[in-house]
Design a protein around this motif. Structure first.
Motif, PDB file in Angstrom:
ATOM      1  N   ASP A 217     -89.148 107.881 -51.003  1.00  0.00           N
ATOM      2  CA  ASP A 217     -90.214 107.207 -50.793  1.00  0.00           C
ATOM      3  C   ASP A 217     -89.978 105.721 -51.413  1.00  0.00           C
ATOM      4  O   ASP A 217     -90.775 104.947 -51.133  1.00  0.00           O
ATOM      5  CB  ASP A 217     -91.398 107.807 -51.445  1.00  0.00           C
ATOM      6  N   LEU A 218     -89.162 105.624 -52.534  1.00  0.00           N
ATOM      7  CA  LEU A 218     -89.080 104.355 -53.260  1.00  0.00           C
ATOM      8  C   LEU A 218     -88.552 103.517 -52.318  1.00  0.00           C
ATOM      9  O   LEU A 218     -88.596 102.156 -52.564  1.00  0.00           O
ATOM     10  CB  LEU A 218     -88.141 104.617 -54.151  1.00  0.00           C
ATOM     11  N   LEU A 219     -87.628 103.825 -51.273  1.00  0.00           N
ATOM     12  CA  LEU A 219     -87.202 102.733 -50.352  1.00  0.00           C
ATOM     13  C   LEU A 219     -87.626 102.513 -48.878  1.00  0.00           C
ATOM     14  O   LEU A 219     -87.440 101.813 -47.977  1.00  0.00           O
ATOM     15  CB  LEU A 219     -85.689 103.037 -50.003  1.00  0.00           C
ATOM     16  N   LYS A 220     -88.859 103.270 -48.693  1.00  0.00           N
ATOM     17  CA  LYS A 220     -89.587 103.320 -47.398  1.00  0.00           C
ATOM     18  C   LYS A 220     -90.507 102.344 -47.149  1.00  0.00           C
ATOM     19  O   LYS A 220     -90.931 101.694 -48.538  1.00  0.00           O
ATOM     20  CB  LYS A 220     -90.609 104.621 -47.251  1.00  0.00           C
ATOM     21  N   SER A 221     -90.526 101.701 -46.043  1.00  0.00           N
ATOM     22  CA  SER A 221     -91.403 100.491 -46.039  1.00  0.00           C
ATOM     23  C   SER A 221     -91.032  99.232 -46.845  1.00  0.00           C
ATOM     24  O   SER A 221     -91.748  98.580 -47.172  1.00  0.00           O
ATOM     25  CB  SER A 221     -92.810 100.782 -46.415  1.00  0.00           C
ATOM     26  N   GLY A 222     -89.712  99.307 -46.979  1.00  0.00           N
ATOM     27  CA  GLY A 222     -89.077  98.068 -47.402  1.00  0.00           C
ATOM     28  C   GLY A 222     -89.302  98.120 -49.019  1.00  0.00           C
ATOM     29  O   GLY A 222     -89.185  97.027 -49.721  1.00  0.00           O
ATOM     30  N   GLY A 223     -89.299  99.282 -49.485  1.00  0.00           N
ATOM     31  CA  GLY A 223     -89.620  99.452 -50.955  1.00  0.00           C
ATOM     32  C   GLY A 223     -91.090  99.374 -51.470  1.00  0.00           C
ATOM     33  O   GLY A 223     -91.198  99.148 -52.483  1.00  0.00           O
ATOM     34  N   LYS A 224     -91.945  99.153 -50.482  1.00  0.00           N
ATOM     35  CA  LYS A 224     -93.296  98.894 -50.959  1.00  0.00           C
ATOM     36  C   LYS A 224     -94.282 100.021 -50.584  1.00  0.00           C
ATOM     37  O   LYS A 224     -95.542  99.706 -50.634  1.00  0.00           O
ATOM     38  CB  LYS A 224     -93.796  97.554 -50.336  1.00  0.00           C
ATOM     39  N   ALA A 225     -93.622 101.056 -50.336  1.00  0.00           N
ATOM     40  CA  ALA A 225     -94.787 102.263 -49.898  1.00  0.00           C
ATOM     41  C   ALA A 225     -95.871 102.782 -51.044  1.00  0.00           C
ATOM     42  O   ALA A 225     -96.835 103.156 -50.693  1.00  0.00           O
ATOM     43  CB  ALA A 225     -93.725 103.309 -49.512  1.00  0.00           C
ATOM     44  N   TRP A 226     -95.164 102.513 -52.128  1.00  0.00           N
ATOM     45  CA  TRP A 226     -96.079 102.960 -53.218  1.00  0.00           C
ATOM     46  C   TRP A 226     -97.285 101.831 -53.540  1.00  0.00           C
ATOM     47  O   TRP A 226     -98.314 102.185 -54.281  1.00  0.00           O
ATOM     48  CB  TRP A 226     -95.332 102.736 -54.557  1.00  0.00           C
ATOM     49  N   LEU A 227     -97.115 100.903 -52.939  1.00  0.00           N
ATOM     50  CA  LEU A 227     -98.352  99.778 -53.138  1.00  0.00           C
ATOM     51  C   LEU A 227     -99.440 100.323 -52.068  1.00  0.00           C
ATOM     52  O   LEU A 227    -100.759  99.885 -52.581  1.00  0.00           O
ATOM     53  CB  LEU A 227     -97.727  98.443 -52.554  1.00  0.00           C
ATOM     54  N   ALA A 228     -99.321 101.294 -51.404  1.00  0.00           N
ATOM     55  CA  ALA A 228    -100.515 101.431 -50.524  1.00  0.00           C
ATOM     56  C   ALA A 228    -101.577 101.975 -51.510  1.00  0.00           C
ATOM     57  O   ALA A 228    -102.624 101.891 -51.145  1.00  0.00           O
ATOM     58  CB  ALA A 228    -100.104 102.347 -49.395  1.00  0.00           C
ATOM     59  N   ALA A 229    -101.395 103.008 -52.494  1.00  0.00           N
ATOM     60  CA  ALA A 229    -102.201 103.565 -53.442  1.00  0.00           C
ATOM     61  C   ALA A 229    -102.471 102.869 -54.712  1.00  0.00           C
ATOM     62  O   ALA A 229    -102.914 103.324 -55.552  1.00  0.00           O
ATOM     63  CB  ALA A 229    -101.787 105.214 -53.604  1.00  0.00           C
ATOM     64  N   SER A 230    -102.215 101.532 -54.839  1.00  0.00           N
ATOM     65  CA  SER A 230    -102.064 100.856 -56.014  1.00  0.00           C
ATOM     66  C   SER A 230    -103.275  99.894 -55.876  1.00  0.00           C
ATOM     67  O   SER A 230    -103.871  99.399 -54.867  1.00  0.00           O
ATOM     68  CB  SER A 230    -100.951 100.151 -56.269  1.00  0.00           C
ATOM     69  N   GLY A 231    -103.776  99.325 -57.142  1.00  0.00           N
ATOM     70  CA  GLY A 231    -104.888  98.451 -57.189  1.00  0.00           C
ATOM     71  C   GLY A 231    -104.058  97.205 -57.798  1.00  0.00           C
ATOM     72  O   GLY A 231    -103.002  97.192 -58.248  1.00  0.00           O
TER      73      GLY A 231
END
Length: 364
Positions: A217-231
């Motif tokens: 998951d760390l490398l998905k979506s250009g490494g920005k997949a985690w931003l979808a759930a962040s504020g």
């Protein structure tokens, strides 16, 4: 060689068998999966072998500078001096031609004045000087250049041989260390005798690292997949103007705005069950949060509201079926809530009804 030795020390730190143990005070805590003993032994041997190579090669570089580089630089200085002499000879040839033509023009006149006779005398003197200078430089170059080229050929041969001998010696040192390294770790360097492509395919068949990395998951979506759930200002759904405004708010408030945790730990209140949950689902949720033997009474009795709205403080992305997704500043119709803001409330937005964390919103 210096870069290879540095890389070997980095690998030795990464393959450290004590990684994962409590760190000494003031040291960095390191953590990676455990490594096979063969790999640890190989990387330690590689660090030692490259260290020996570096220590053995450095003194040879001093000999290279003394016996090859500096003599060749001296030869280049001599060549520059000869080049200057050739340029000066060309200038003297131009002076010789200029004075010769001027003298021929003056002597061609039938009737000459006293000043012209005087000018002829001066031109003859200048022509004589230019002729002597040109002939001196020209004869010197014709006599000494062949001798210089002969000496240069005798000079280049031993320098080239010395350069070749130093190269052979350095490569022999490196080969000896690597040969010792490979023979001491034959069980680890199993692809050494294979071709590059065959060795790659063998390693890939044993462990397809690339496939595993692509599934992280760390490398998905250009490494920005985690931003979808962040504020906060790093939220990928915010525009640049919204992020800039949020940064200004953070500076004015003296603290960074970040969303609180949506899901608490096992010791926090259980996830609120809305009116759409069945009795069996409610019992399962209670057992997951509190255990089957100590299910307490539900949290404060939910209050049904009508026409009341709340404003979203942060973005929230649904993490389970029945959750309500929303963005910061969305106006949510509140359907059901508890007295505790850390519980899950029920709301409606854009025709969708679901539950959301109460600490993500503020009452209007």
């Amino acid at each position: 060689m210096m870069h290879q030795a540095s890389m070997a020390s980095y690998l030795s730190a990464m393959y450290d068998p004590y990684i994962g143990t409590p760190a000494v005070e003031g040291m960095i805590q390191k953590r990676v999966p455990s490594t096979a003993p063969e790999a640890i032994q190989a990387v330690n041997d590689a660090e030692a072998a490259l260290g020996y190579c570096r220590d053995e090669v450095l003194p040879e570089l001093d000999g290279l500078d003394r016996d090859v580089t500096r003599p060749l630089l001296d030869l280049l200085d001599i060549a520059k001096t000869i080049q200057k002499t050739i340029v000066k000879r060309s200038h003297k040839l131009i002076d010789y031609d200029r004075h010769r033509l001027a003298l021929a023009k003056l002597t061609a006149k039938q009737d000459r004045s006293f000043s012209e006779e005087k000018q002829i005398f001066k031109t003859e003197t200048a022509l004589d000087t230019a002729t002597q200078d040109y002939e001196y430089l020209n004869n010197m170059l014709k006599e000494q250049l062949p001798h210089f080229f002969q000496l240069q050929s005798h000079f280049i041969q031993p320098v080239f041989e010395r350069y070749y001998a130093i190269q052979v010696k350095i490569y022999g040192m490196i080969y000896a260390r690597y040969h010792e390294l490979f023979n001491a770790n034959l069980n680890h360097f199993i692809t050494n005798q294979m071709g590059i492509e065959d060795g790659f395919n063998y390693r890939k068949s044993q462990h397809d690292v690339r496939a595993e990395m692509e599934n992280m998951d760390l490398l998905k979506s250009g490494g920005k997949a985690w931003l979808a759930a962040s504020g906060g200002v790093n939220n990928s759904r915010l525009s640049l103007q919204e992020r800039a405004a949020l940064r200004e708010q953070e500076k004015a408030g003296g603290m960074a705005l970040s969303p609180p945790p949506a899901y608490g730990s096992s010791s926090s209140s259980p996830r609120m069950m809305n009116q759409y949950s069945t009795g069996q689902e409610k019992q399962q949720l209670q057992q997951q949060a509190w255990g089957p033997s100590s299910a307490p009474a539900p949290p404060a009795i939910a209050n049904r509201t009508g026409g009341q709205y709340v404003i979203a403080l942060y973005d929230y992305q649904a993490q389970a079926d029945g959750d309500l997704s929303f963005r910061k500043d969305d106006k949510i119709e509140l359907i059901e809530r508890t007295m505790d803001q850390n519980d899950w409330w029920t709301g409606k937005l854009h025709g969708q009804t679901g539950i959301f964390p109460g600490n993500y919103v503020s009452e209007l």
